[in-house]
Scaffold this motif. Structure first.
Motif, PDB file in Angstrom:
ATOM      1  N   ILE A 182       0.818  -1.218   0.000  1.00  0.00           N
ATOM      2  CA  ILE A 182       0.000   0.000   0.000  1.00  0.00           C
ATOM      3  C   ILE A 182       0.855   1.273   0.000  1.00  0.00           C
ATOM      4  N   PRO A 183       1.857   1.414   0.889  1.00  0.00           N
ATOM      5  CA  PRO A 183       2.674   2.641   0.821  1.00  0.00           C
ATOM      6  C   PRO A 183       3.417   2.773  -0.509  1.00  0.00           C
ATOM      7  N   LEU A 184       3.866   1.664  -1.068  1.00  0.00           N
ATOM      8  CA  LEU A 184       4.518   1.688  -2.381  1.00  0.00           C
ATOM      9  C   LEU A 184       3.540   2.181  -3.440  1.00  0.00           C
ATOM     10  N   ALA A 232       1.408   1.904 -10.954  1.00  0.00           N
ATOM     11  CA  ALA A 232       0.364   1.795  -9.932  1.00  0.00           C
ATOM     12  C   ALA A 232      -0.675   0.751 -10.332  1.00  0.00           C
ATOM     13  N   THR A 233      -1.017   0.711 -11.605  1.00  0.00           N
ATOM     14  CA  THR A 233      -1.977  -0.289 -12.097  1.00  0.00           C
ATOM     15  C   THR A 233      -1.418  -1.691 -11.914  1.00  0.00           C
ATOM     16  N   ILE A 234      -0.133  -1.870 -12.212  1.00  0.00           N
ATOM     17  CA  ILE A 234       0.508  -3.184 -12.048  1.00  0.00           C
ATOM     18  C   ILE A 234       0.554  -3.585 -10.574  1.00  0.00           C
ATOM     19  N   VAL A 235       0.919  -2.636  -9.696  1.00  0.00           N
ATOM     20  CA  VAL A 235       0.975  -2.941  -8.257  1.00  0.00           C
ATOM     21  C   VAL A 235      -0.415  -3.321  -7.747  1.00  0.00           C
ATOM     22  N   PHE A 236      -1.429  -2.554  -8.130  1.00  0.00           N
ATOM     23  CA  PHE A 236      -2.791  -2.868  -7.693  1.00  0.00           C
ATOM     24  C   PHE A 236      -3.235  -4.216  -8.256  1.00  0.00           C
ATOM     25  N   GLY A 237      -2.936  -4.469  -9.524  1.00  0.00           N
ATOM     26  CA  GLY A 237      -3.276  -5.750 -10.136  1.00  0.00           C
ATOM     27  C   GLY A 237      -2.585  -6.908  -9.446  1.00  0.00           C
ATOM     28  N   GLY A 238      -1.319  -6.710  -9.086  1.00  0.00           N
ATOM     29  CA  GLY A 238      -0.585  -7.741  -8.346  1.00  0.00           C
ATOM     30  C   GLY A 238      -1.209  -8.006  -6.993  1.00  0.00           C
ATOM     31  N   ALA A 239      -1.658  -6.937  -6.331  1.00  0.00           N
ATOM     32  CA  ALA A 239      -2.318  -7.089  -5.032  1.00  0.00           C
ATOM     33  C   ALA A 239      -3.625  -7.866  -5.196  1.00  0.00           C
ATOM     34  N   ALA A 265      -7.186   2.799  -0.069  1.00  0.00           N
ATOM     35  CA  ALA A 265      -6.028   3.585  -0.526  1.00  0.00           C
ATOM     36  C   ALA A 265      -6.181   3.961  -1.995  1.00  0.00           C
ATOM     37  N   ALA A 266      -6.612   3.011  -2.817  1.00  0.00           N
ATOM     38  CA  ALA A 266      -6.785   3.285  -4.251  1.00  0.00           C
ATOM     39  C   ALA A 266      -7.853   4.350  -4.476  1.00  0.00           C
ATOM     40  N   ILE A 276     -20.555  -9.520  -7.174  1.00  0.00           N
ATOM     41  CA  ILE A 276     -20.635  -8.744  -8.419  1.00  0.00           C
ATOM     42  C   ILE A 276     -20.116  -7.333  -8.186  1.00  0.00           C
ATOM     43  N   LYS A 277     -20.492  -6.757  -7.044  1.00  0.00           N
ATOM     44  CA  LYS A 277     -20.000  -5.415  -6.677  1.00  0.00           C
ATOM     45  C   LYS A 277     -18.490  -5.403  -6.620  1.00  0.00           C
ATOM     46  N   THR A 278     -17.918  -6.400  -5.972  1.00  0.00           N
ATOM     47  CA  THR A 278     -16.464  -6.483  -5.842  1.00  0.00           C
ATOM     48  C   THR A 278     -15.806  -6.629  -7.212  1.00  0.00           C
ATOM     49  N   ALA A 279     -16.380  -7.453  -8.075  1.00  0.00           N
ATOM     50  CA  ALA A 279     -15.812  -7.645  -9.417  1.00  0.00           C
ATOM     51  C   ALA A 279     -15.826  -6.332 -10.204  1.00  0.00           C
ATOM     52  N   ALA A 280     -16.949  -5.608 -10.182  1.00  0.00           N
ATOM     53  CA  ALA A 280     -17.033  -4.327 -10.902  1.00  0.00           C
ATOM     54  C   ALA A 280     -16.001  -3.340 -10.359  1.00  0.00           C
ATOM     55  N   GLN A 281     -15.875  -3.316  -9.045  1.00  0.00           N
ATOM     56  CA  GLN A 281     -14.924  -2.415  -8.384  1.00  0.00           C
ATOM     57  C   GLN A 281     -13.480  -2.779  -8.737  1.00  0.00           C
ATOM     58  N   MET A 282     -13.168  -4.077  -8.737  1.00  0.00           N
ATOM     59  CA  MET A 282     -11.792  -4.519  -8.980  1.00  0.00           C
ATOM     60  C   MET A 282     -11.379  -4.400 -10.450  1.00  0.00           C
ATOM     61  N   VAL A 283     -12.331  -4.251 -11.348  1.00  0.00           N
ATOM     62  CA  VAL A 283     -12.004  -3.948 -12.747  1.00  0.00           C
ATOM     63  C   VAL A 283     -11.931  -2.429 -12.921  1.00  0.00           C
ATOM     64  N   ALA A 284     -12.839  -1.705 -12.268  1.00  0.00           N
ATOM     65  CA  ALA A 284     -12.893  -0.247 -12.405  1.00  0.00           C
ATOM     66  C   ALA A 284     -11.629   0.424 -11.889  1.00  0.00           C
ATOM     67  N   ILE A 285     -11.150   0.015 -10.725  1.00  0.00           N
ATOM     68  CA  ILE A 285     -10.017   0.703 -10.099  1.00  0.00           C
ATOM     69  C   ILE A 285      -8.761   0.668 -10.964  1.00  0.00           C
TER      70      ILE A 285
END
Length: 190
Positions: free
Chosen positions: A17-19, A40-47, A82-83, A132-141
């Motif tokens: 998260i701090p990274l 940032a997209t790669i770090v979030f995707g990795g998370a 954080a995102a 479904i909410k989580t999936a939409a959120q995790m693609v949107a971010i």
């Protein structure tokens, strides 16, 4: 089992998260904004990938634990929060949408804790709507983090904005679902 491979991956997600946040505070002569967006997209995707992987490994290696069951959703909520705050700061997300999503997470976490205390945690188990909410959120971010157009054909910011609005609507809908499931128990336990 405080430390096993699944829990280690969860701790890595928290430590990322701090990274992840810090990427956007680097001087642009060190890293251009487009590169910051990509990293940032790669770090979030990795998370997000470690979120799936730690759950899979916990089951596959028979290393599930009460601590892991506690830590995993905490790590998820911290990373998403954080995102969302970063996206509001970058003016890529309306603050009211971030408030809806973060507020729901706090409300439902408190509700689940209370329901567990009265022995009714099954009443607020994760619903299909929540998934479904989580999936939409995790693609949107990641789309909102990436931000920049891809060729002239794909606008991640526009698609991410639509998806995060859908996620916010589903967030409210699922919160109402959980609260309605809890109301009968609230009237019997003072």
């Amino acid at each position: 089992m405080l430390m096993n491979l699944p829990n280690f991956l969860t701790w890595l997600r928290i430590m990322a998260i701090p990274l992840f946040v810090g990427i956007f505070y680097l001087p642009t002569d060190w890293m251009s904004l487009a590169t910051q967006n990509l990293v940032a997209t790669i770090v979030f995707g990795g998370a997000a990938l470690t979120d799936w992987l730690d759950g899979y490994l916990a089951r596959a290696l028979n290393q599930t634990s009460a601590f892991g069951a506690f830590l995993d959703p905490v790590a998820d909520k911290l990373m998403v929060t954080a995102a969302l705050i970063v996206l509001v700061h970058l003016d890529r997300l309306d603050p009211s949408i971030a408030l809806i999503i973060i507020g729901r997470e706090i409300t439902i976490s408190a509700l689940r804790e209370w329901m567990a205390q009265i022995g009714k945690s099954r009443s607020v188990a994760v619903s299909f709507l929540g998934k479904i909410k989580t999936a939409a959120q995790m693609v949107a971010i990641p789309l909102l983090l990436y931000h920049d157009r891809i060729d002239d054909t794909f606008d991640p910011q526009m698609v991410g904005t639509w998806l995060i609005y859908i996620a916010a609507i589903l967030t409210l809908w699922s919160m109402i679902y959980y609260l309605r499931a809890a109301i009968p128990h609230a009237t019997h336990h003072h």
